[in-house]
Write a protein that holds these residues in place. Sequence first.
Motif, PDB file in Angstrom:
ATOM      1  N   HIS A 419      -2.614   7.730  -9.183  1.00 54.33           N
ATOM      2  CA  HIS A 419      -3.132   7.152  -7.941  1.00 54.33           C
ATOM      3  C   HIS A 419      -4.461   7.784  -7.574  1.00 54.33           C
ATOM      4  O   HIS A 419      -5.438   7.082  -7.230  1.00 54.33           O
ATOM      5  CB  HIS A 419      -2.101   7.368  -6.828  1.00 54.33           C
ATOM      6  N   ASN A 420      -4.556   9.090  -7.639  1.00 57.56           N
ATOM      7  CA  ASN A 420      -5.804   9.779  -7.280  1.00 57.56           C
ATOM      8  C   ASN A 420      -6.920   9.485  -8.284  1.00 57.56           C
ATOM      9  O   ASN A 420      -8.095   9.354  -7.910  1.00 57.56           O
ATOM     10  CB  ASN A 420      -5.566  11.281  -7.188  1.00 57.56           C
ATOM     11  N   ARG A 423      -8.303   6.020  -7.620  1.00 57.79           N
ATOM     12  CA  ARG A 423      -9.050   5.943  -6.366  1.00 57.79           C
ATOM     13  C   ARG A 423     -10.400   6.635  -6.482  1.00 57.79           C
ATOM     14  O   ARG A 423     -11.402   6.163  -5.927  1.00 57.79           O
ATOM     15  CB  ARG A 423      -8.223   6.575  -5.241  1.00 57.79           C
ATOM     16  N   ASN A 429     -10.408   1.234 -12.969  1.00 60.25           N
ATOM     17  CA  ASN A 429      -9.413   0.356 -12.362  1.00 60.25           C
ATOM     18  C   ASN A 429      -9.122  -0.864 -13.210  1.00 60.25           C
ATOM     19  O   ASN A 429      -8.154  -1.593 -12.947  1.00 60.25           O
ATOM     20  CB  ASN A 429      -9.882  -0.083 -10.969  1.00 60.25           C
ATOM     21  N   SER A 508       2.706   2.314  -4.389  1.00 54.56           N
ATOM     22  CA  SER A 508       1.399   2.602  -3.802  1.00 54.56           C
ATOM     23  C   SER A 508       0.260   2.168  -4.713  1.00 54.56           C
ATOM     24  O   SER A 508      -0.872   1.985  -4.257  1.00 54.56           O
ATOM     25  CB  SER A 508       1.281   4.091  -3.496  1.00 54.56           C
ATOM     26  N   LEU A 509       0.519   1.998  -5.998  1.00 62.99           N
ATOM     27  CA  LEU A 509      -0.514   1.576  -6.934  1.00 62.99           C
ATOM     28  C   LEU A 509      -0.787   0.079  -6.856  1.00 62.99           C
ATOM     29  O   LEU A 509      -1.728  -0.412  -7.496  1.00 62.99           O
ATOM     30  CB  LEU A 509      -0.113   1.948  -8.370  1.00 62.99           C
ATOM     31  N   THR A 511      -1.695  -1.492  -4.187  1.00 65.55           N
ATOM     32  CA  THR A 511      -2.808  -1.715  -3.266  1.00 65.55           C
ATOM     33  C   THR A 511      -4.138  -1.603  -3.998  1.00 65.55           C
ATOM     34  O   THR A 511      -4.224  -1.014  -5.094  1.00 65.55           O
ATOM     35  CB  THR A 511      -2.768  -0.708  -2.118  1.00 65.55           C
ATOM     36  N   LEU A 513      -7.071   0.144  -4.698  1.00 68.39           N
ATOM     37  CA  LEU A 513      -7.546   1.516  -4.504  1.00 68.39           C
ATOM     38  C   LEU A 513      -9.058   1.613  -4.517  1.00 68.39           C
ATOM     39  O   LEU A 513      -9.602   2.686  -4.226  1.00 68.39           O
ATOM     40  CB  LEU A 513      -6.958   2.421  -5.590  1.00 68.39           C
ATOM     41  N   THR A 514      -9.740   0.548  -4.876  1.00 71.03           N
ATOM     42  CA  THR A 514     -11.204   0.602  -4.845  1.00 71.03           C
ATOM     43  C   THR A 514     -11.745   0.593  -3.420  1.00 71.03           C
ATOM     44  O   THR A 514     -12.881   1.023  -3.189  1.00 71.03           O
ATOM     45  CB  THR A 514     -11.781  -0.595  -5.617  1.00 71.03           C
ATOM     46  N   ARG A 516     -11.906   2.434  -0.601  1.00 71.35           N
ATOM     47  CA  ARG A 516     -11.623   3.829  -0.281  1.00 71.35           C
ATOM     48  C   ARG A 516     -11.489   4.071   1.211  1.00 71.35           C
ATOM     49  O   ARG A 516     -10.908   5.064   1.628  1.00 71.35           O
ATOM     50  CB  ARG A 516     -12.727   4.731  -0.848  1.00 71.35           C
ATOM     51  N   THR A 519      -7.681   3.666   1.977  1.00 70.06           N
ATOM     52  CA  THR A 519      -6.735   4.468   1.198  1.00 70.06           C
ATOM     53  C   THR A 519      -7.126   5.930   1.265  1.00 70.06           C
ATOM     54  O   THR A 519      -8.230   6.281   1.684  1.00 70.06           O
ATOM     55  CB  THR A 519      -6.713   4.017  -0.270  1.00 70.06           C
ATOM     56  N   ASP A 521      -6.259  10.012  -0.753  1.00 67.83           N
ATOM     57  CA  ASP A 521      -5.652  10.707  -1.890  1.00 67.83           C
ATOM     58  C   ASP A 521      -4.248  11.182  -1.546  1.00 67.83           C
ATOM     59  O   ASP A 521      -3.946  11.510  -0.395  1.00 67.83           O
ATOM     60  CB  ASP A 521      -6.504  11.907  -2.298  1.00 67.83           C
TER      61      ASP A 521
END
Length: 604
Positions: A419-420, A423, A429, A508-509, A511, A513-514, A516, A519, A521
């Motif tokens: 996830h981190n 992001r 991605n 959570s993945l 969503t 994540l681009t 920021r 979202t 960390d």
Amino acid sequence: MATPSKRNKKNKTTKQYGIEELKTLGNELLSSTSKINNLPILLTVVSPSSPPHHILESLLSLHAFFLTQLPQLPSSTATASASDDGDQSKFIYLTWLRSKFDEFLKSLIDVLVSDKFDETLKEVVLDTLMEFVKVANGGTFHSSLYNRILRSIIHSTGPAEFLIDLLTSKYFKYIDVRYFTFISLEKLARNLEGKDVSDDKTASADGTDESQLCSNIESVIHNMYYTISHVPPPEKSDDTSDFEMWSVSDADDKQLKSKKRNNNVLSATRLAKKMKLKFTKAWIAYLRLPLPLDVYKEVLVNLHQAVFPHLSNPIMLCDFLTRSYDVGGVVSVMALNSLFVLMMEHGLEYPNFYEKLYALLVPSIFMAKHRARFFELLDSCLKSNLLPAYLAASFAKKLSRLSLLVPPFGVWVITSLVHNILRRHPSVNCLVHREDFDEDSGHKTDEVNASNLDNPQTGATACQKSGIDHFNIDESDPMKSGAMRSSLWEIDTARHHYCPPVSRSALSLETDLTVRGKTCDVNVGDVSAASYATILGSEITRRVKQVPLAFYKTTPSSLFSENDFAGWTFKCEETSEINESNENAAKDLLDLEHSAKRQRIGCQ
């Protein structure tokens, strides 16, 4: 060497005196110089072969006697230079006393490291020796005597922790004791470096056999680490009065206080620099030794907290840490912490750092003792925006592949790390969802013409290429792993994981994540130390809003319904044939019985 008659006389002299007689001999020695012949008798009692009470009684008398004689005793290497006979005879007498004092010190050290006596007697002996360290060199610190004491403790065959703890609690608070402790440890480490102690047959300075003192080099290194780790590190202070001295007399103390107003700050700063220099030399010399594995691990764990802040230049440990990082396994994991501190805070350049870090990602790391700190450092190492895309993709892909092989708490950590990564590095991605491409034509495989799909050979080729994963987990170089041509299909299995925390973290993945701004960390430290116990505890204490229940309109007649296994059949042809043959056999048997009954009735 003593003859048998002299040895028998010595044993007889030791045994024929009791505690009261020894007390009388001591009082006579202290009261009159004419009773100086009592001195050799009392010295023979201070021996590892004597009873503890006899040693204690003789020790007290000899201690009081030598304290009064020390100011006028010559050094061990002094020579007679007086011309007249009176001075010559006095010098001979004082030289004889000096030899007896050296004999007394050697006997005390032998008793100190002996395994026959209790802790009370050893504490008295250590206090006596440290008192001589304080006053036996004309009021200044007797460094050579202290070096002998510390060397004998570290090289002792028995457990040395008690004596080191005594030094820690009573004497390591004095700055001069700490200063000369670092000097002695550096000398001991340099003597052990590069030679096999068990093969050294040379005699030491105090007459003992070096091979007997250092028969077990591992125990010596253990004792050295226990000592150096218990010495307080150098302190920063602007006032010399904060540094308490062990060997300063009252006159020296007054003199220091009178000079305090003039050069107080300068002397305190200079003293702190000297302490830091000796601290650094002692640790550098010790880390050059062949450390046992348990000591090696403990040093690596505590190095960044207990040693780095007090070194004059922490970069001096870069060779030790890079060698440890190249070892692999648990040792590399432990060295990562200190190496990361050198890179982040002291500007150390290590070109192959990420390649080594990539090689540490194996399933066994998720069961290691220090895995929590490792995952936190891994997350910190992948935080930089300057990290190349192929490197971020390789770490994300390898972590996702490991999610198929590790326990549930390991998958929980992996989803947080991935996830981190996604992001922080938007360029990777594309791994979240990627459709397969035909490499030859450059078109998507799902857009292949229907005529080609009708062809069995073309259809087989398309199906094979649609299942290819270009990532090579066995590749050690992240640049050649092929992660950018792959996808994170392994993470999709975590969405349907049987463990609820794992499946929730994988959601959570989903969503974007681009974005920021919407979202944040995931704190890897919250899940890095997870285990089966923590997962079970969190699920037990978790409040459930809705409880899933199953309602049946009719009472079920089987455990599973046909709708649960759509497309499956549990009918076995062999079983049906066996059942049919059994039914035919039963029918034939029944017909035989009926015919037999008809025959019996006809006969009647």
